[in-house]
Design a protein around this motif. Structure first.
Motif, PDB file in Angstrom:
ATOM      1  N   LEU A 160       0.881  -1.289   0.056  1.00  0.00           N
ATOM      2  CA  LEU A 160       0.050  -0.007  -0.052  1.00  0.00           C
ATOM      3  C   LEU A 160       0.813   1.279  -0.057  1.00  0.00           C
ATOM      4  O   LEU A 160       2.057   1.162   0.508  1.00  0.00           O
ATOM      5  CB  LEU A 160      -0.770   0.064   1.221  1.00  0.00           C
ATOM      6  CG  LEU A 160      -2.120  -0.871   1.148  1.00  0.00           C
ATOM      7  CD1 LEU A 160      -2.732  -0.579   2.473  1.00  0.00           C
ATOM      8  CD2 LEU A 160      -3.042  -0.364   0.234  1.00  0.00           C
ATOM      9  N   THR A 161       0.574   2.198  -0.718  1.00  0.00           N
ATOM     10  CA  THR A 161       0.995   3.619  -0.408  1.00  0.00           C
ATOM     11  C   THR A 161       0.040   4.592   0.195  1.00  0.00           C
ATOM     12  O   THR A 161      -0.839   4.767  -0.277  1.00  0.00           O
ATOM     13  CB  THR A 161       1.579   3.908  -1.733  1.00  0.00           C
ATOM     14  OG1 THR A 161       2.699   3.099  -2.528  1.00  0.00           O
ATOM     15  CG2 THR A 161       2.110   5.539  -1.655  1.00  0.00           C
ATOM     16  N   ILE A 179       9.018   2.955   2.984  1.00  0.00           N
ATOM     17  CA  ILE A 179       9.785   4.020   2.308  1.00  0.00           C
ATOM     18  C   ILE A 179       9.088   5.282   2.397  1.00  0.00           C
ATOM     19  O   ILE A 179       7.843   5.244   1.883  1.00  0.00           O
ATOM     20  CB  ILE A 179      10.096   3.520   0.892  1.00  0.00           C
ATOM     21  CG1 ILE A 179      11.041   2.387   0.739  1.00  0.00           C
ATOM     22  CG2 ILE A 179      10.967   4.771   0.312  1.00  0.00           C
ATOM     23  CD1 ILE A 179      11.138   1.988  -0.742  1.00  0.00           C
ATOM     24  N   ILE A 180       9.580   6.245   3.078  1.00  0.00           N
ATOM     25  CA  ILE A 180       8.930   7.551   2.893  1.00  0.00           C
ATOM     26  C   ILE A 180       9.423   8.393   1.956  1.00  0.00           C
ATOM     27  O   ILE A 180      10.637   8.303   1.426  1.00  0.00           O
ATOM     28  CB  ILE A 180       9.145   8.357   4.489  1.00  0.00           C
ATOM     29  CG1 ILE A 180       8.334   9.571   4.416  1.00  0.00           C
ATOM     30  CG2 ILE A 180      10.652   8.677   4.689  1.00  0.00           C
ATOM     31  CD1 ILE A 180       8.461  10.170   5.941  1.00  0.00           C
ATOM     32  N   SER A 181       8.858   9.223   1.543  1.00  0.00           N
ATOM     33  CA  SER A 181       9.246  10.010   0.355  1.00  0.00           C
ATOM     34  C   SER A 181       8.083  11.376   0.066  1.00  0.00           C
ATOM     35  O   SER A 181       7.152  11.278   1.038  1.00  0.00           O
ATOM     36  CB  SER A 181       9.249   9.635  -1.267  1.00  0.00           C
ATOM     37  OG  SER A 181       7.767   8.987  -1.526  1.00  0.00           O
ATOM     38  N   ARG A 182       8.619  12.235  -0.808  1.00  0.00           N
ATOM     39  CA  ARG A 182       7.581  13.401  -0.587  1.00  0.00           C
ATOM     40  C   ARG A 182       7.631  14.107  -2.207  1.00  0.00           C
ATOM     41  O   ARG A 182       8.562  13.782  -2.774  1.00  0.00           O
ATOM     42  CB  ARG A 182       8.329  14.466   0.197  1.00  0.00           C
ATOM     43  CG  ARG A 182       9.577  14.968  -0.262  1.00  0.00           C
ATOM     44  CD  ARG A 182      10.151  16.215   0.826  1.00  0.00           C
ATOM     45  NE  ARG A 182      11.452  16.503   0.216  1.00  0.00           N
ATOM     46  CZ  ARG A 182      12.083  17.606   0.810  1.00  0.00           C
ATOM     47  NH1 ARG A 182      11.274  18.115   1.660  1.00  0.00           N
ATOM     48  NH2 ARG A 182      13.462  17.799   0.166  1.00  0.00           N
ATOM     49  N   TYR A 222       4.620  10.646   1.209  1.00  0.00           N
ATOM     50  CA  TYR A 222       4.122   9.393   0.828  1.00  0.00           C
ATOM     51  C   TYR A 222       4.684   8.273   2.007  1.00  0.00           C
ATOM     52  O   TYR A 222       5.982   8.289   2.561  1.00  0.00           O
ATOM     53  CB  TYR A 222       4.569   8.961  -0.546  1.00  0.00           C
ATOM     54  CG  TYR A 222       3.925   9.865  -1.753  1.00  0.00           C
ATOM     55  CD1 TYR A 222       4.554  10.676  -1.949  1.00  0.00           C
ATOM     56  CD2 TYR A 222       2.454   9.550  -1.770  1.00  0.00           C
ATOM     57  CE1 TYR A 222       4.075  11.598  -2.959  1.00  0.00           C
ATOM     58  CE2 TYR A 222       1.973  10.307  -3.005  1.00  0.00           C
ATOM     59  CZ  TYR A 222       2.856  11.473  -3.504  1.00  0.00           C
ATOM     60  OH  TYR A 222       2.300  12.402  -4.336  1.00  0.00           O
ATOM     61  N   LEU A 223       4.177   7.380   2.233  1.00  0.00           N
ATOM     62  CA  LEU A 223       4.566   6.222   2.812  1.00  0.00           C
ATOM     63  C   LEU A 223       4.340   4.951   2.099  1.00  0.00           C
ATOM     64  O   LEU A 223       3.081   4.542   2.050  1.00  0.00           O
ATOM     65  CB  LEU A 223       4.150   5.958   4.366  1.00  0.00           C
ATOM     66  CG  LEU A 223       4.721   4.663   4.952  1.00  0.00           C
ATOM     67  CD1 LEU A 223       6.091   5.273   5.313  1.00  0.00           C
ATOM     68  CD2 LEU A 223       4.127   4.524   6.359  1.00  0.00           C
ATOM     69  N   GLN A 224       5.185   4.339   1.525  1.00  0.00           N
ATOM     70  CA  GLN A 224       5.215   3.025   0.470  1.00  0.00           C
ATOM     71  C   GLN A 224       5.433   1.728   1.561  1.00  0.00           C
ATOM     72  O   GLN A 224       6.451   1.866   2.158  1.00  0.00           O
ATOM     73  CB  GLN A 224       6.157   3.027  -0.508  1.00  0.00           C
ATOM     74  CG  GLN A 224       6.032   1.748  -1.427  1.00  0.00           C
ATOM     75  CD  GLN A 224       6.897   1.756  -2.515  1.00  0.00           C
ATOM     76  OE1 GLN A 224       7.671   2.941  -3.037  1.00  0.00           O
ATOM     77  NE2 GLN A 224       7.365   0.670  -3.116  1.00  0.00           N
ATOM     78  N   MET A 225       4.411   0.881   1.811  1.00  0.00           N
ATOM     79  CA  MET A 225       4.641  -0.119   2.556  1.00  0.00           C
ATOM     80  C   MET A 225       4.520  -1.367   1.761  1.00  0.00           C
ATOM     81  O   MET A 225       3.659  -1.537   1.212  1.00  0.00           O
ATOM     82  CB  MET A 225       3.368  -0.058   3.464  1.00  0.00           C
ATOM     83  CG  MET A 225       3.139   1.221   4.128  1.00  0.00           C
ATOM     84  SD  MET A 225       1.416   1.620   4.903  1.00  0.00           S
ATOM     85  CE  MET A 225       1.670   0.727   6.241  1.00  0.00           C
ATOM     86  N   ASN A 226       5.554  -2.242   1.899  1.00  0.00           N
ATOM     87  CA  ASN A 226       5.869  -3.442   0.975  1.00  0.00           C
ATOM     88  C   ASN A 226       5.752  -4.685   2.082  1.00  0.00           C
ATOM     89  O   ASN A 226       6.169  -4.481   3.284  1.00  0.00           O
ATOM     90  CB  ASN A 226       7.115  -3.304   0.317  1.00  0.00           C
ATOM     91  CG  ASN A 226       6.983  -2.300  -0.716  1.00  0.00           C
ATOM     92  OD1 ASN A 226       5.989  -1.845  -1.305  1.00  0.00           O
ATOM     93  ND2 ASN A 226       8.237  -1.440  -0.620  1.00  0.00           N
ATOM     94  N   ASN A 227       5.473  -5.699   1.605  1.00  0.00           N
ATOM     95  CA  ASN A 227       5.451  -7.067   2.277  1.00  0.00           C
ATOM     96  C   ASN A 227       4.799  -6.919   3.418  1.00  0.00           C
ATOM     97  O   ASN A 227       5.240  -7.232   4.517  1.00  0.00           O
ATOM     98  CB  ASN A 227       6.770  -7.596   2.453  1.00  0.00           C
ATOM     99  CG  ASN A 227       7.008  -8.884   2.908  1.00  0.00           C
ATOM    100  OD1 ASN A 227       6.250  -9.733   2.652  1.00  0.00           O
ATOM    101  ND2 ASN A 227       8.175  -9.077   3.486  1.00  0.00           N
ATOM    102  N   LEU A 228       3.449  -6.458   3.332  1.00  0.00           N
ATOM    103  CA  LEU A 228       2.690  -6.047   4.787  1.00  0.00           C
ATOM    104  C   LEU A 228       2.369  -7.398   5.259  1.00  0.00           C
ATOM    105  O   LEU A 228       2.046  -8.616   4.801  1.00  0.00           O
ATOM    106  CB  LEU A 228       1.401  -5.322   4.199  1.00  0.00           C
ATOM    107  CG  LEU A 228       1.774  -3.996   4.063  1.00  0.00           C
ATOM    108  CD1 LEU A 228       0.627  -3.394   3.329  1.00  0.00           C
ATOM    109  CD2 LEU A 228       1.968  -3.080   5.157  1.00  0.00           C
TER     110      LEU A 228
END
Length: 113
Positions: free
Chosen positions: A18-19, A68-71, A79-85
């Motif tokens: 999810l992002t 991963i946080i980015s802007r 943003y917060l990219q959330m992987n392998n939740l």
């Protein structure tokens, strides 16, 4: 007062991604630091990731390999990219400007099959 508005939460299966987005009603460059948090019992808070005005990032050590946080300063969005939740990632995630004590309303993430 400037507001932070989160979106992007939802239901996802384990292993999915999810992002989350956090859009400021003002210029995000006015914030020294922005971050994604979770609330803990007894008024404590879990700092998941932060990003400074200069773009420096920090992470919860247990999550840094998956999140991963980015802007995007043009879009005034973090943003917060959330992987392998994982199921234990299920929670309400808040966008926070900690130096200004501004919290968004939160967005719910549920990881379940």
């Amino acid at each position: 007062q400037v507001q932070l508005v989160e979106s992007g939460g939802g239901l996802v299966e384990p292993g999915g991604s999810l992002t989350l987005s956090c859009t400021s009603t003002g210029n995000i460059s006015t914030f020294v630091i922005l971050g994604w948090y979770r609330r803990l019992p007894y008024g404590q808070r879990d700092v998941i990731a932060t990003i400074t005005r200069s773009g420096r990032t920090t992470y919860d050590s247990a999550l840094k390999d998956r999140f991963i946080i980015s802007r995007d300063v043009v879009k005034n969005t973090v943003y917060l990219q959330m992987n392998n939740l994982k199921p234990e990632d299920s929670d309400t995630y808040y966008c926070v400007a900690p130096r200004d004590d501004i919290w968004g309303q939160g967005t719910q993430v549920t990881v379940s099959s």
